[in-house]
Design a protein around this motif. Structure first.
Motif, PDB file in Angstrom:
ATOM      1  N   LYS A  42      80.359  51.748 133.914  1.00  0.00           N
ATOM      2  CA  LYS A  42      79.886  50.601 133.465  1.00  0.00           C
ATOM      3  C   LYS A  42      78.957  50.578 132.109  1.00  0.00           C
ATOM      4  O   LYS A  42      77.950  51.332 132.069  1.00  0.00           O
ATOM      5  N   MET A  43      79.382  49.971 130.907  1.00  0.00           N
ATOM      6  CA  MET A  43      78.939  50.261 129.914  1.00  0.00           C
ATOM      7  C   MET A  43      78.457  49.131 129.207  1.00  0.00           C
ATOM      8  O   MET A  43      78.547  47.964 129.400  1.00  0.00           O
ATOM      9  N   THR A  44      77.244  49.604 128.352  1.00  0.00           N
ATOM     10  CA  THR A  44      76.401  48.572 127.495  1.00  0.00           C
ATOM     11  C   THR A  44      76.239  49.409 126.185  1.00  0.00           C
ATOM     12  O   THR A  44      76.232  50.385 126.171  1.00  0.00           O
ATOM     13  N   VAL A  45      76.100  48.556 125.261  1.00  0.00           N
ATOM     14  CA  VAL A  45      75.771  48.969 123.932  1.00  0.00           C
ATOM     15  C   VAL A  45      74.414  48.291 123.240  1.00  0.00           C
ATOM     16  O   VAL A  45      74.234  47.286 123.507  1.00  0.00           O
ATOM     17  N   ARG A  46      73.414  49.162 122.664  1.00  0.00           N
ATOM     18  CA  ARG A  46      72.387  48.755 122.268  1.00  0.00           C
ATOM     19  C   ARG A  46      72.219  49.266 120.800  1.00  0.00           C
ATOM     20  O   ARG A  46      72.215  50.486 120.548  1.00  0.00           O
ATOM     21  N   ASN A  47      72.366  48.656 119.849  1.00  0.00           N
ATOM     22  CA  ASN A  47      72.238  48.954 118.229  1.00  0.00           C
ATOM     23  C   ASN A  47      70.790  48.690 118.025  1.00  0.00           C
ATOM     24  O   ASN A  47      70.252  47.584 117.791  1.00  0.00           O
ATOM     25  N   ALA A  48      70.080  49.740 117.832  1.00  0.00           N
ATOM     26  CA  ALA A  48      68.561  49.599 117.384  1.00  0.00           C
ATOM     27  C   ALA A  48      68.218  49.989 116.146  1.00  0.00           C
ATOM     28  O   ALA A  48      69.042  50.791 115.527  1.00  0.00           O
ATOM     29  N   ASP A  49      67.290  49.390 115.804  1.00  0.00           N
ATOM     30  CA  ASP A  49      66.516  49.799 114.437  1.00  0.00           C
ATOM     31  C   ASP A  49      65.581  50.741 114.491  1.00  0.00           C
ATOM     32  O   ASP A  49      64.811  50.623 115.414  1.00  0.00           O
ATOM     33  N   SER A  50      65.554  51.634 113.501  1.00  0.00           N
ATOM     34  CA  SER A  50      64.202  52.602 113.770  1.00  0.00           C
ATOM     35  C   SER A  50      62.673  52.092 113.611  1.00  0.00           C
ATOM     36  O   SER A  50      61.935  52.593 114.046  1.00  0.00           O
ATOM     37  N   LEU A  51      62.997  51.037 113.036  1.00  0.00           N
ATOM     38  CA  LEU A  51      61.443  50.350 112.650  1.00  0.00           C
ATOM     39  C   LEU A  51      60.530  51.163 111.989  1.00  0.00           C
ATOM     40  O   LEU A  51      59.168  51.231 112.577  1.00  0.00           O
ATOM     41  N   GLY A  52      60.760  52.072 111.352  1.00  0.00           N
ATOM     42  CA  GLY A  52      60.130  53.401 110.823  1.00  0.00           C
ATOM     43  C   GLY A  52      59.536  54.305 111.642  1.00  0.00           C
ATOM     44  O   GLY A  52      58.587  55.238 111.271  1.00  0.00           O
ATOM     45  N   LYS A  53      59.749  54.390 112.949  1.00  0.00           N
ATOM     46  CA  LYS A  53      59.571  55.289 114.055  1.00  0.00           C
ATOM     47  C   LYS A  53      60.924  56.426 113.621  1.00  0.00           C
ATOM     48  O   LYS A  53      61.956  56.383 113.419  1.00  0.00           O
ATOM     49  N   PRO A  54      60.496  57.754 114.296  1.00  0.00           N
ATOM     50  CA  PRO A  54      61.282  58.828 114.291  1.00  0.00           C
ATOM     51  C   PRO A  54      62.595  58.241 115.263  1.00  0.00           C
ATOM     52  O   PRO A  54      62.343  57.659 116.288  1.00  0.00           O
ATOM     53  N   VAL A  55      63.767  58.693 114.996  1.00  0.00           N
ATOM     54  CA  VAL A  55      65.022  58.358 115.707  1.00  0.00           C
ATOM     55  C   VAL A  55      64.946  58.800 117.077  1.00  0.00           C
ATOM     56  O   VAL A  55      64.986  58.143 118.157  1.00  0.00           O
ATOM     57  N   GLY A  56      64.418  60.099 117.322  1.00  0.00           N
ATOM     58  CA  GLY A  56      63.975  60.518 118.596  1.00  0.00           C
ATOM     59  C   GLY A  56      63.036  59.716 119.711  1.00  0.00           C
ATOM     60  O   GLY A  56      63.393  59.493 120.722  1.00  0.00           O
ATOM     61  N   GLU A  57      62.028  59.022 118.865  1.00  0.00           N
ATOM     62  CA  GLU A  57      61.157  58.319 119.716  1.00  0.00           C
ATOM     63  C   GLU A  57      61.880  56.888 120.040  1.00  0.00           C
ATOM     64  O   GLU A  57      61.794  56.641 120.846  1.00  0.00           O
ATOM     65  N   ARG A  58      62.640  56.428 119.228  1.00  0.00           N
ATOM     66  CA  ARG A  58      63.485  54.941 119.596  1.00  0.00           C
ATOM     67  C   ARG A  58      64.336  55.299 120.666  1.00  0.00           C
ATOM     68  O   ARG A  58      64.639  54.495 121.588  1.00  0.00           O
ATOM     69  N   LEU A  59      65.065  56.651 120.585  1.00  0.00           N
ATOM     70  CA  LEU A  59      65.853  57.010 121.725  1.00  0.00           C
ATOM     71  C   LEU A  59      64.975  57.099 123.301  1.00  0.00           C
ATOM     72  O   LEU A  59      65.577  56.503 124.242  1.00  0.00           O
ATOM     73  N   VAL A  60      63.957  57.827 123.087  1.00  0.00           N
ATOM     74  CA  VAL A  60      63.084  57.916 124.344  1.00  0.00           C
ATOM     75  C   VAL A  60      62.928  56.354 124.763  1.00  0.00           C
ATOM     76  O   VAL A  60      62.686  56.117 125.849  1.00  0.00           O
ATOM     77  N   GLU A  61      62.331  55.615 123.764  1.00  0.00           N
ATOM     78  CA  GLU A  61      62.045  54.046 124.057  1.00  0.00           C
ATOM     79  C   GLU A  61      63.214  53.480 124.825  1.00  0.00           C
ATOM     80  O   GLU A  61      63.162  52.721 125.978  1.00  0.00           O
ATOM     81  N   ALA A  62      64.403  53.551 124.340  1.00  0.00           N
ATOM     82  CA  ALA A  62      65.668  53.018 124.834  1.00  0.00           C
ATOM     83  C   ALA A  62      66.024  53.593 126.219  1.00  0.00           C
ATOM     84  O   ALA A  62      66.045  52.981 127.172  1.00  0.00           O
ATOM     85  N   ALA A  63      65.676  55.029 126.450  1.00  0.00           N
ATOM     86  CA  ALA A  63      65.941  55.409 127.980  1.00  0.00           C
ATOM     87  C   ALA A  63      65.037  54.753 128.915  1.00  0.00           C
ATOM     88  O   ALA A  63      65.424  54.727 129.851  1.00  0.00           O
TER      89      ALA A  63
END
Length: 280
Positions: free
Chosen positions: A217-238
């Motif tokens: 079951k798939m969903t897609v989220r295209n996020a902007d970094s908003l000036g944060k490290p990519v890893g931090e944005r990935l953790v927030e998404a998780a």
């Protein structure tokens, strides 16, 4: 076919029986065999003008102390396994403190999945070398576990850190064996760029369509970094998705650059609150 063979490594300099208990729980859940390599770490020989200084009393005493420490380590490990994880296969090896990654690589090649503890400082302790040995030297997917992670089923809700790279593609296909039937997968991109040699016309669409054909079951989220490290944005998404696992390609950029400048892999394997599956 699923995960049938899991391996871990425990070194005498960083004995980590918590990892054994976590890996045992995973192996039981998947019906997999678990093998543990006990790495006895010796100080590397010291050379001067091409001559090894092993005859010096100070060096000799250091080597003898290391040998005694290794014997005690093996005895404690054997006792722990007999009490809590009697079904774990144990193998012993010796290596120098400068060659740990190589010893791990040789052992990890004969497994479906290598499990390792997340290091708090990947470039400064042996956990980082163990991860790199399995990832680069053995070419195996590496499941990195947070130290305080409570064993629980994995693969029901998964975040795929997608950057349209070879490493990311390898990671999700290595991870298919770990995913539950009908698992929910959220494809997350950060600052994705549209283009034929990047994410295509619609970032995340092609990979989500492909994985949907596997019954996911798939969903897609295209996020902007908003000036944060990519890893931090990935953790927030998780965390927002309630993920029990993050899947990503490990070290797409050079290891040295990530160690000096930081990068998504370094961030996730030291700060992710959930297990992270890496492939390279």
């Amino acid at each position: 076919m699923g995960v049938r063979d899991i391996s871990i490594c425990i070194s005498s300099t960083e004995s980590d029986y918590g990892l054994i208990d976590q890996a045992t729980s995973l192996a039981e859940g998947w019906g997999a065999h678990l093998s543990c390599c006990a790495i006895g770490v010796q100080p590397a020989p010291i050379f001067s003008d091409g001559m090894m200084l092993s005859g010096q009393a100070e060096v000799q005493a250091q080597m003898e102390a290391a040998q005694e420490h290794i014997r005690a380590f093996r005895s404690r490990l054997k006792t722990h396994l007999e009490r809590k994880a009697s079904g774990v296969e144990i193998r012993n090896t010796l290596t120098f403190d400068t060659a740990i990654a190589g010893a791990v690589a040789v052992f990890a090649r004969y497994s479906d999945l290598f499990v390792a503890r997340m290091p708090s400082k990947p470039d400064r302790d042996l956990h980082g070398e163990i991860i790199e040995g399995a990832l680069f030297g053995a070419g195996r997917p590496v499941l990195t576990i947070p130290e305080k992670w409570k064993p629980a089923p994995l693969g029901k809700k998964v975040v795929l850190a997608w950057d349209a790279s070879r490493e990311a593609s390898r990671a999700i296909h290595d991870g298919l064996a770990m995913l539950a039937p009908g698992a929910e997968v959220c494809v997350v991109t950060v600052d994705a760029k549209v283009g034929p040699d990047q994410h295509g016309a619609s970032p995340g669409l092609d990979i989500s369509t492909h994985l949907a054909r596997h019954g996911l079951k798939m969903t897609v989220r295209n996020a902007d970094s908003l000036g944060k490290p990519v890893g931090e944005r990935l953790v927030e998404a998780a965390q927002g998705f309630g993920a029990d696992l993050i899947v990503m390609g490990g070290y797409r950029h050079a290891k040295l650059a990530q160690r000096v400048l930081g990068g998504p892999t370094q961030f996730l394997i030291s700060k992710s609150p959930v297990p992270v599956l890496l492939s390279h």
